[in-house]
Design a protein around this motif. Structure first.
Motif, PDB file in Angstrom:
ATOM      1  N   LEU A  95     -41.996 -60.666  32.767  1.00 34.53           N
ATOM      2  CA  LEU A  95     -42.263 -59.270  33.127  1.00 34.53           C
ATOM      3  C   LEU A  95     -42.627 -58.436  31.903  1.00 34.53           C
ATOM      4  O   LEU A  95     -43.478 -57.547  31.991  1.00 34.53           O
ATOM      5  N   ASP A  98     -46.368 -59.519  31.143  1.00 31.49           N
ATOM      6  CA  ASP A  98     -47.354 -59.000  32.087  1.00 31.49           C
ATOM      7  C   ASP A  98     -47.511 -57.495  31.970  1.00 31.49           C
ATOM      8  O   ASP A  98     -48.619 -56.966  32.101  1.00 31.49           O
ATOM      9  N   ASP A  99     -46.404 -56.791  31.709  1.00 31.67           N
ATOM     10  CA  ASP A  99     -46.500 -55.341  31.548  1.00 31.67           C
ATOM     11  C   ASP A  99     -47.294 -54.994  30.292  1.00 31.67           C
ATOM     12  O   ASP A  99     -48.151 -54.103  30.307  1.00 31.67           O
ATOM     13  N   MET A 102     -50.962 -55.636  30.897  1.00 31.98           N
ATOM     14  CA  MET A 102     -51.573 -54.656  31.797  1.00 31.98           C
ATOM     15  C   MET A 102     -52.000 -53.386  31.057  1.00 31.98           C
ATOM     16  O   MET A 102     -53.022 -52.785  31.387  1.00 31.98           O
ATOM     17  N   THR A 148     -51.508 -60.026  36.324  1.00 37.06           N
ATOM     18  CA  THR A 148     -50.158 -60.447  35.923  1.00 37.06           C
ATOM     19  C   THR A 148     -50.147 -61.974  35.793  1.00 37.06           C
ATOM     20  O   THR A 148     -49.619 -62.677  36.649  1.00 37.06           O
ATOM     21  N   LYS A 152     -48.060 -65.012  37.979  1.00 38.07           N
ATOM     22  CA  LYS A 152     -48.921 -65.853  38.807  1.00 38.07           C
ATOM     23  C   LYS A 152     -48.612 -67.327  38.555  1.00 38.07           C
ATOM     24  O   LYS A 152     -48.491 -68.120  39.497  1.00 38.07           O
ATOM     25  N   ALA A 251     -44.515 -53.658  39.471  1.00 43.76           N
ATOM     26  CA  ALA A 251     -44.473 -55.097  39.709  1.00 43.76           C
ATOM     27  C   ALA A 251     -44.012 -55.387  41.132  1.00 43.76           C
ATOM     28  O   ALA A 251     -44.573 -56.265  41.817  1.00 43.76           O
ATOM     29  N   THR A 255     -47.122 -56.970  42.919  1.00 40.73           N
ATOM     30  CA  THR A 255     -47.052 -58.403  42.657  1.00 40.73           C
ATOM     31  C   THR A 255     -46.392 -59.152  43.804  1.00 40.73           C
ATOM     32  O   THR A 255     -46.526 -60.373  43.904  1.00 40.73           O
TER      33      THR A 255
END
Length: 275
Positions: A95, A98-99, A102, A148, A152, A251, A255
């Motif tokens: 997390l 991915d953050d 992004m 993300t 994934k 998320a 997501t």
């Protein structure tokens, strides 16, 4: 099983190279292009480390699921706390990564510049010492193109594992994830820790567990009879009011795959979708 220290998703190199890339694009010439190329290489090397780690997740995460979920998952989480902590570490890293990805378009800008320049390097016979060539560059490009990418990989790896492995019941995995989410929520809600970063670690583990649960449970995490205490989880996350909270809420919004199902109670949709 996995790295003892999970890499932090830091992208300071991208910020350093962006200005050089822009200058090279607007002022093309051998000197500016060579300077930009040399500057972008460390960033691309770092991106390869993250991509390579995603490949390790594909191999190692199923082993962690077997260790925690082959038998009674609640007992496993309680009795094998080092492995339970490793599961939380993975969610925390995924997390965070991915953050960071992004909110940093420089990551893909750097890699796009690298791929374009790589072709010129090959034409001018300057590619002898280049590590990341076309095939690997193409795979990395597909990986980083997804909003993300790490989550994934985690969700697709788990879905594939459950479709191929008959020794670990799906219900055991969903029970483990629901338990992880609920326990992490309770630790934050009951203020077990006073350290803000530890509380954020718990919230990331909670959100990661919910997202993965939602991907592998037929009805998802948001239905009325979900074993995940979804409403308290969302309320606690919104009340945490930290700089990371909006990313974690997003998320859950974008997501997961079952939030907009007709079976999801309207109150849950409204609670999560409204700021």
């Amino acid at each position: 099983m996995l790295h003892s220290v999970i890499w932090e998703p830091t992208f300071s190199i991208s910020f350093l190279t962006t200005s050089l890339l822009s200058f090279a694009i607007t002022n093309p010439g051998p000197e500016t292009e060579d300077a930009a190329w040399e500057a972008v290489l460390p960033s691309v090397d770092q991106l390869q480390e993250f991509y390579d780690f995603s490949l390790e997740l594909e191999t190692c995460f199923p082993k962690l699921l077997v260790a925690l979920c082959k038998n009674d998952p609640k007992a496993s989480l309680s009795n094998q706390q080092a492995l339970a902590k490793q599961l939380a570490d993975i969610f925390d890293f995924v997390l965070k990564f991915d953050d960071a990805k992004m909110v940093n378009p420089a990551i893909q800008n750097d890699f796009s510049y690298y791929r374009r320049t790589l072709n010129r390097m090959k034409l001018s016979k300057k590619d002898a010492n280049i590590k990341i060539r076309d095939e690997l560059a193409n795979r990395m490009s597909l990986f980083f193109a997804y909003p993300t990418p790490m989550m994934k990989v985690l969700s697709e790896t788990t879905v594939k594992f459950l479709s191929q492995d008959t020794t670990v019941p799906r219900d055991n995995v969903t029970t483990a994830l629901a338990t992880m989410a609920n326990v992490c929520h309770d630790m934050v809600e009951k203020k077990k820790f006073t350290n803000d970063e530890i509380n954020m670690f718990c919230l990331r583990a909670m959100v990661g567990s919910i997202i993965l649960f939602d991907h592998i449970h037929p009805q998802g995490a948001f239905v009325k009879k979900s074993p995940v205490n979804i409403k308290p989880c969302i309320v606690t996350l919104k009340e945490s009011n930290t700089s990371s909270s909006p990313g974690l809420l997003n998320a859950l919004r974008f997501t997961t795959i079952h939030l907009n199902d007709v079976e999801t109670p309207g109150a849950i949709k409204q609670l999560l979708l409204l700021d």
